[in-house]
Design a protein around this motif. Structure first.
Motif, PDB file in Angstrom:
ATOM      1  N   PRO A 281       0.829  -0.968   0.155  1.00 63.55           N
ATOM      2  CA  PRO A 281      -0.021  -0.357  -0.028  1.00 63.55           C
ATOM      3  C   PRO A 281       1.018   1.364  -0.007  1.00 63.55           C
ATOM      4  N   PHE A 282       1.990   1.048   0.506  1.00 65.44           N
ATOM      5  CA  PHE A 282       2.848   2.477   0.809  1.00 65.44           C
ATOM      6  C   PHE A 282       3.435   2.854  -0.488  1.00 65.44           C
ATOM      7  N   ALA A 283       3.555   2.259  -1.992  1.00 69.63           N
ATOM      8  CA  ALA A 283       4.136   1.549  -2.672  1.00 69.63           C
ATOM      9  C   ALA A 283       3.519   2.582  -3.767  1.00 69.63           C
ATOM     10  N   ARG A 284       1.559   1.822  -3.107  1.00 64.90           N
ATOM     11  CA  ARG A 284       1.309   2.593  -3.839  1.00 64.90           C
ATOM     12  C   ARG A 284       0.370   4.214  -3.940  1.00 64.90           C
ATOM     13  N   TYR A 285       0.724   4.656  -2.869  1.00 65.75           N
ATOM     14  CA  TYR A 285       0.828   5.862  -2.093  1.00 65.75           C
ATOM     15  C   TYR A 285       1.614   6.654  -2.515  1.00 65.75           C
ATOM     16  N   VAL A 286       3.249   6.237  -2.722  1.00 68.01           N
ATOM     17  CA  VAL A 286       4.219   7.137  -2.575  1.00 68.01           C
ATOM     18  C   VAL A 286       4.557   7.857  -4.317  1.00 68.01           C
ATOM     19  N   VAL A 287       3.521   6.513  -4.989  1.00 66.91           N
ATOM     20  CA  VAL A 287       3.342   6.613  -6.916  1.00 66.91           C
ATOM     21  C   VAL A 287       2.263   7.610  -6.925  1.00 66.91           C
ATOM     22  N   GLU A 288       1.039   7.430  -6.016  1.00 62.55           N
ATOM     23  CA  GLU A 288      -0.376   8.357  -6.277  1.00 62.55           C
ATOM     24  C   GLU A 288      -0.302   9.885  -5.748  1.00 62.55           C
ATOM     25  N   ASN A 289       1.090   9.535  -5.044  1.00 63.12           N
ATOM     26  CA  ASN A 289       0.734  11.352  -4.176  1.00 63.12           C
ATOM     27  C   ASN A 289       2.378  11.643  -4.131  1.00 63.12           C
ATOM     28  N   ALA A 290       3.140  10.943  -5.278  1.00 67.68           N
ATOM     29  CA  ALA A 290       4.506  11.847  -5.275  1.00 67.68           C
ATOM     30  C   ALA A 290       4.483  13.365  -5.070  1.00 67.68           C
ATOM     31  N   GLY A 291       3.522  13.824  -6.683  1.00 66.11           N
ATOM     32  CA  GLY A 291       3.690  15.161  -6.735  1.00 66.11           C
ATOM     33  C   GLY A 291       3.487  16.133  -5.595  1.00 66.11           C
ATOM     34  N   HIS A 292       3.018  15.201  -4.288  1.00 64.52           N
ATOM     35  CA  HIS A 292       3.073  15.805  -3.209  1.00 64.52           C
ATOM     36  C   HIS A 292       3.459  16.115  -1.544  1.00 64.52           C
ATOM     37  N   LEU A 293       5.054  15.006  -2.187  1.00 66.80           N
ATOM     38  CA  LEU A 293       5.738  14.753  -1.375  1.00 66.80           C
ATOM     39  C   LEU A 293       6.849  14.822  -0.977  1.00 66.80           C
ATOM     40  N   ASP A 294       7.723  14.797  -0.234  1.00 70.70           N
ATOM     41  CA  ASP A 294       8.752  15.306  -0.150  1.00 70.70           C
ATOM     42  C   ASP A 294       9.893  14.982   0.117  1.00 70.70           C
ATOM     43  N   PHE A 295      10.963  14.172  -0.978  1.00 79.98           N
ATOM     44  CA  PHE A 295      11.488  13.296  -0.943  1.00 79.98           C
ATOM     45  C   PHE A 295      13.148  13.624  -0.749  1.00 79.98           C
ATOM     46  N   PRO A 296      14.241  12.978   0.067  1.00 77.38           N
ATOM     47  CA  PRO A 296      13.565  11.522   0.471  1.00 77.38           C
ATOM     48  C   PRO A 296      12.702  11.844   1.778  1.00 77.38           C
ATOM     49  N   PHE A 297      12.075  10.431   1.326  1.00 77.12           N
ATOM     50  CA  PHE A 297      10.120  10.654   2.903  1.00 77.12           C
ATOM     51  C   PHE A 297      10.553   9.818   3.577  1.00 77.12           C
ATOM     52  N   ARG A 298      10.389  10.289   5.379  1.00 74.84           N
ATOM     53  CA  ARG A 298      10.463   9.373   6.202  1.00 74.84           C
ATOM     54  C   ARG A 298       9.268   8.873   6.509  1.00 74.84           C
ATOM     55  N   ARG A 299       8.894   7.623   6.371  1.00 74.15           N
ATOM     56  CA  ARG A 299       7.102   7.338   6.750  1.00 74.15           C
ATOM     57  C   ARG A 299       7.385   6.057   8.220  1.00 74.15           C
ATOM     58  N   TYR A 300       6.777   6.534   8.997  1.00 74.26           N
ATOM     59  CA  TYR A 300       5.723   5.650   9.930  1.00 74.26           C
ATOM     60  C   TYR A 300       4.412   4.921   9.292  1.00 74.26           C
ATOM     61  N   GLN A 301       4.313   3.575   9.490  1.00 72.82           N
ATOM     62  CA  GLN A 301       2.848   3.334   9.543  1.00 72.82           C
ATOM     63  C   GLN A 301       2.445   2.259  10.545  1.00 72.82           C
ATOM     64  N   ILE A 302       1.359   2.782  11.388  1.00 73.43           N
ATOM     65  CA  ILE A 302       0.522   1.924  11.558  1.00 73.43           C
ATOM     66  C   ILE A 302      -0.431   0.830  12.010  1.00 73.43           C
ATOM     67  N   GLN A 303      -0.542   0.501  11.076  1.00 76.13           N
ATOM     68  CA  GLN A 303      -2.188  -0.471  11.179  1.00 76.13           C
ATOM     69  C   GLN A 303      -2.250  -1.385  11.375  1.00 76.13           C
ATOM     70  N   LYS A 304      -3.675  -2.536  10.998  1.00 74.50           N
ATOM     71  CA  LYS A 304      -4.086  -3.479  11.364  1.00 74.50           C
ATOM     72  C   LYS A 304      -3.728  -3.962   9.743  1.00 74.50           C
TER      73      LYS A 304
END
Lengths: 446, 446
Positions: free
Chosen positions: B86-109
């Motif tokens: 899901p994160f890979a898809r999120y990065v592609v979909e929102n690449a224009g809104h993110l700043d790279f290098p991008f550090r993210r954490y994600q805590i989910q089921k």
């Protein structure tokens, strides 16, 4: 905000939007815990049987099945569409391990396969509080739950809101008093008042034979009553005239009076007795609540719930409860869409430690670790690019400070906003108090 | 803990267990943010196409469909089985809104329809951190990500752990150096080492024609190498003898050496170079990580991940990344099952305000509100039962203090544990610092 999502009805926030959501969720948790509510989470799936037991379901359910499933090997499962049904099951399953009265909060995603539209999502977060008893639950629980939620909503940066409260006993007792027998049919018709208008409701009531024209007029008059104080009691009695009040009506009047009076004392200006509120055909048996954001009435109710005499039962044992549920995603979506709130930066970092050269990374990590141990969020550049580029990378994300280690080992820190740069010691330097964490601020007034 | 769940593989915690989980999740969040990682969440569902794109899937997928669905009206959906896809898809979909290098954490089921067994769940929580670049990502990201996770694990009350690190370039480069061509086949065989033993791996390698007996012996010897320092470099060179090292091997040796050296400097005693680690057929291209809890090796890896040269791509644009993922539910399940940790009480409340009479509720709420405004979690009794009963209700849940309002308006507070009771003023009284919040303590040493 106007980004299109790749799956209609499934919203994903950008990091800076997520900060607004986190702020909302953290605030709710804090207020709920402040009042002694304990956190639980239930599994995302229920058996379809459990979901259907709760009677008429107007929520479209998402069924879940293993792709490589052997037919009939498991119970048929579905994603939960609210947190009340799962909580009822949880209470029954774990009754032997819980202490009643039990205050719990639950903040989780739920799923509904509805047609996506403005403010409606197929996946969204709910934040629920419920107070549940074993066999009995004192009425003042209905006051407590509304007080907690009013304080939670006051703590959120969402502007003015109004709790609209009614009581099923009051409505049904009134219908009985004026000789209406099929109170369910009347409630169902009155529930459509806002949607279809008084004339059509009246038509439905009389043509179905549920009410005479006079009774329909009185039922509609009851639903017109609004009061921000306990004056509704006199209005209801006035409506009855010489007709004797059914004892269910007396009970409902007394309960609603207590809720309105206590809320007015403890959270002034946050409650309206609104005798049109019915909350559809849900399982409520007494107090019912809705909440509107003033200026955003079109959003519908952002926080709803009520009292149920039997949230759950286990043999002869019943668990009465009262609860309220916030539609968090709808709330945040509106906040973001209106441009009312935003985070002061996109990332947790207060300090960006720049790299002078590629060999500088270890020393930079030392600086960062010293600052981190002192409670500050810090990131270190990954590459010794030109300082201008490093500063821009920090600035673009709203990080307020850039840290430099000089050739001679001295340290300097630059406030990107003012451009001011001064020498600093990682063991003692302190950022502005407002810069420690990203804050949620009003970016526009509307 | 030995409660049976009504749906096999779907665990639900009791309130006191949930406090342990919350403590773990809060701690992880704090450490991740301390290092500048931003929170995101992705939707729970992906299209089945997205999930299958990532090649061979050994995870059983839960498909999701609307019960009242019109055939073929929507894309086919399924619950995500990890947070990387899901994160890979999120990065592609929102690449224009993110700043790279991008550090993210994600805590989910996440959900996997696997056969439930000890430490395996069908619904469980993952906590992921990833560092993603646009086009390129400096190698020291591999060090940073391991450092952050080591510090996160050190902050958890889970006892000793060991990161086991290898590098795909090292293994593949070694195989190439000794003349092995089908490096994927060799990796796949070596990956089974722990499961089937050296003899069977050797048999598989030689019988398939992938390796000669001598090559198989060398590949197996490489996988035996373990070192808590950089001495593995000499051991690998020794194994090669006069054979020239492939340049991929040199790259892998240098990278793994840097990871091991930096971790030993910054989090001493937390890393082993383990040249048997392969991480299956996942998409990793360099560093690979696993983590064992010492004394709980049977649990398998509780935190795994690696470097991928192309986490995602958008046309010609690629996003290399490196990440680590904690299996939170597995960890907590073990902690709870071993009786190692528990919460000092079942509820947030530090103070239980007792009711002298039914009319006392308003005054009791005043006391509670005063204490709450000062930051303490307080609940008020719902009913004026006998004091003994009210005290027992507080005591059963571990609430340390009961507050009484005397007939003459004076206040007294009782420490239930010591039985001591003294007069108190809600505007100034202070609970013991350790009593303010429920704490997670070791209930037994093992």
């Amino acid at each position: 905000m106007a980004r299109t999502t790749s799956l209609s009805g499934f919203t994903e926030w950008l990091p800076e939007e997520r900060l607004v959501e986190l702020h909302v969720l953290d605030t709710l948790r804090e207020v709920f815990e402040r009042h002694g509510f304990a956190s639980i989470e239930s599994r995302a799936v229920e058996t379809i049987d459990t979901l259907l037991q709760k009677g008429e379901i107007d929520k479209e359910i998402y069924a879940v099945s293993r792709l490589q499933e052997n037919e009939g090997s498991d119970a048929r499962l579905a994603l939960h569409f609210d947190l009340t049904v799962p909580f009822a099951r949880y209470v029954v399953e774990n009754a032997g391990h819980l202490d009643f009265p039990f205050r719990r909060y639950q903040i989780q995603k739920v799923w509904r396969g509805e047609r996506p539209q403005d403010g409606r999502f197929r996946e969204f977060t709910q934040a629920d509080i419920d107070l549940v008893g074993d066999g009995a639950l004192p009425f003042r629980s209905d006051v407590e739950i509304a007080l907690v939620m009013a304080q939670a909503l006051e703590a959120l940066p969402i502007g003015d809101f109004m709790l609209r409260v009614n009581n099923r006993k009051l409505s049904e007792g009134f219908y009985r008093s004026i000789g209406l027998e099929d109170t369910t049919a009347v409630l169902r018709a009155i529930d459509k008042l806002e949607k279809i208008g008084a004339e059509k409701v009246s038509e439905e009531l009389t043509s179905s034979g549920a009410a005479t024209e006079g009774q329909a007029r009185q039922a509609l008059a009851l639903a017109q009553i609004r009061a921000t104080d306990t004056s509704f009691v006199g209005q209801v009695r006035g409506l009855l005239g010489d007709t004797e009040a059914d004892e269910l009506l007396e009970a409902g009047l007394a309960e609603l009076e207590e809720v309105v009076a206590e809320l007015n004392t403890r959270v002034p200006g946050r409650v309206t007795a609104d005798l049109s509120i019915a909350r559809g055909l849900d399982y409520y048996t007494g107090t019912v609540y809705e909440t509107v954001l003033l200026g955003h009435e079109s959003l519908g109710s952002v926080c709803s719930g009520g009292r149920y005499e039997s949230l759950a039962s286990k043999g002869k044992r019943t668990f009465p409860g009262v609860g309220l549920s916030i539609g968090v995603t709808r709330l945040i979506s509106r906040i973001l869409a209106e441009g009312g709130l935003s985070a002061t930066r996109k990332v947790p970092s207060a300090v960006y430690v720049a790299l002078r050269s590629e060999d500088d990374w270890g020393a930079a990590q030392d600086v960062a670790d010293t600052l981190r141990r002192r409670g500050y969020n810090v990131e270190v550049a990954l590459k010794a690019e030109k300082f201008g580029k490093q500063i821009r990378h920090a600035d673009r994300r709203g990080i307020p400070y850039v840290w430099f280690t000089e050739d001679d080992g001295a340290h300097e820190v630059k406030d990107i906003r003012s451009g001011e740069q001064s020498s600093a010691d990682p063991a003692t330097w302190t950022p502005g108090a407002e810069d420690v964490l990203p804050r949620i601020v009003e970016s526009a007034t509307d």
